[in-house]
Scaffold this motif. Sequence first.
Motif, PDB file in Angstrom:
ATOM      1  N   GLN A 158      42.193  34.666  40.867  1.00 32.95           N
ATOM      2  CA  GLN A 158      40.808  35.640  41.678  1.00 32.95           C
ATOM      3  C   GLN A 158      40.514  34.604  42.655  1.00 32.95           C
ATOM      4  N   ILE A 159      40.535  35.761  43.572  1.00 31.35           N
ATOM      5  CA  ILE A 159      39.707  35.654  45.132  1.00 31.35           C
ATOM      6  C   ILE A 159      38.235  36.291  45.570  1.00 31.35           C
TER       7      ILE A 159
ATOM      8  N   ALA B  43      37.391  39.273  42.512  1.00 26.78           N
ATOM      9  CA  ALA B  43      38.692  39.632  42.968  1.00 26.78           C
ATOM     10  C   ALA B  43      40.339  39.832  42.374  1.00 26.78           C
ATOM     11  N   SER B  44      40.492  40.350  41.942  1.00 23.16           N
ATOM     12  CA  SER B  44      41.706  40.203  41.405  1.00 23.16           C
ATOM     13  C   SER B  44      42.913  40.126  42.955  1.00 23.16           C
ATOM     14  N   ALA B  45      44.546  38.619  42.575  1.00 19.05           N
ATOM     15  CA  ALA B  45      44.674  39.018  43.636  1.00 19.05           C
ATOM     16  C   ALA B  45      46.356  39.164  43.000  1.00 19.05           C
ATOM     17  N   ASP B  46      47.665  39.047  43.592  1.00 20.21           N
ATOM     18  CA  ASP B  46      48.597  38.991  43.685  1.00 20.21           C
ATOM     19  C   ASP B  46      49.099  38.974  44.893  1.00 20.21           C
ATOM     20  N   LEU B  47      50.554  37.803  44.656  1.00 21.24           N
ATOM     21  CA  LEU B  47      50.332  37.304  46.074  1.00 21.24           C
ATOM     22  C   LEU B  47      52.413  36.850  45.716  1.00 21.24           C
TER      23      LEU B  47
ATOM     24  N   ALA C 118      50.916  41.626  49.084  1.00 25.36           N
ATOM     25  CA  ALA C 118      49.612  40.832  48.913  1.00 25.36           C
ATOM     26  C   ALA C 118      48.820  41.226  48.545  1.00 25.36           C
ATOM     27  N   GLU C 119      48.088  41.584  47.508  1.00 24.63           N
ATOM     28  CA  GLU C 119      47.411  42.793  47.116  1.00 24.63           C
ATOM     29  C   GLU C 119      45.219  42.137  46.582  1.00 24.63           C
TER      30      GLU C 119
END
Length: 129
Positions: A28-29, A32-36, A69-70
């Motif tokens: 989480q950032i 918000a959900s974060a995927d990298l 990244a998303e």
Amino acid sequence: YVEAVFSQEIIKLLAIEGSIGYFDTSGQILGASADLWGVPLFVNARLQVPVLVFAAYGGLGIGGVYVDAEVGGVGDTDFLAAWDAFLGLELGLSGWGIGAEVKYLQTEDTDNGYAIEGLTTVIFASLAF
């Protein structure tokens, strides 16, 4: 984090390494959900001090990281300039080795204003050929 490293000793205390790796994380950032995920490519200089069957070492490197990244449904991909620094200890056994290493990695900022920065701790096996 996984990595393949190819090394050539220049002298007993200095080696040059080339490496390629892969990392993947999510979280989480700011809510918000974060995927990298990313693929780091580096050229490193490694200073090593051999003592009996052990080698304490440290080094610095330059290279780049392909990053995907998303965050909160907004995606970004880029190839970023990067640097790394590492410290480790290796036990050598007849062409084989085992050890542990701590590595710090940091990239330049993307156009969207974020950078990749992280610390990894790894346990590894090595093979001389």
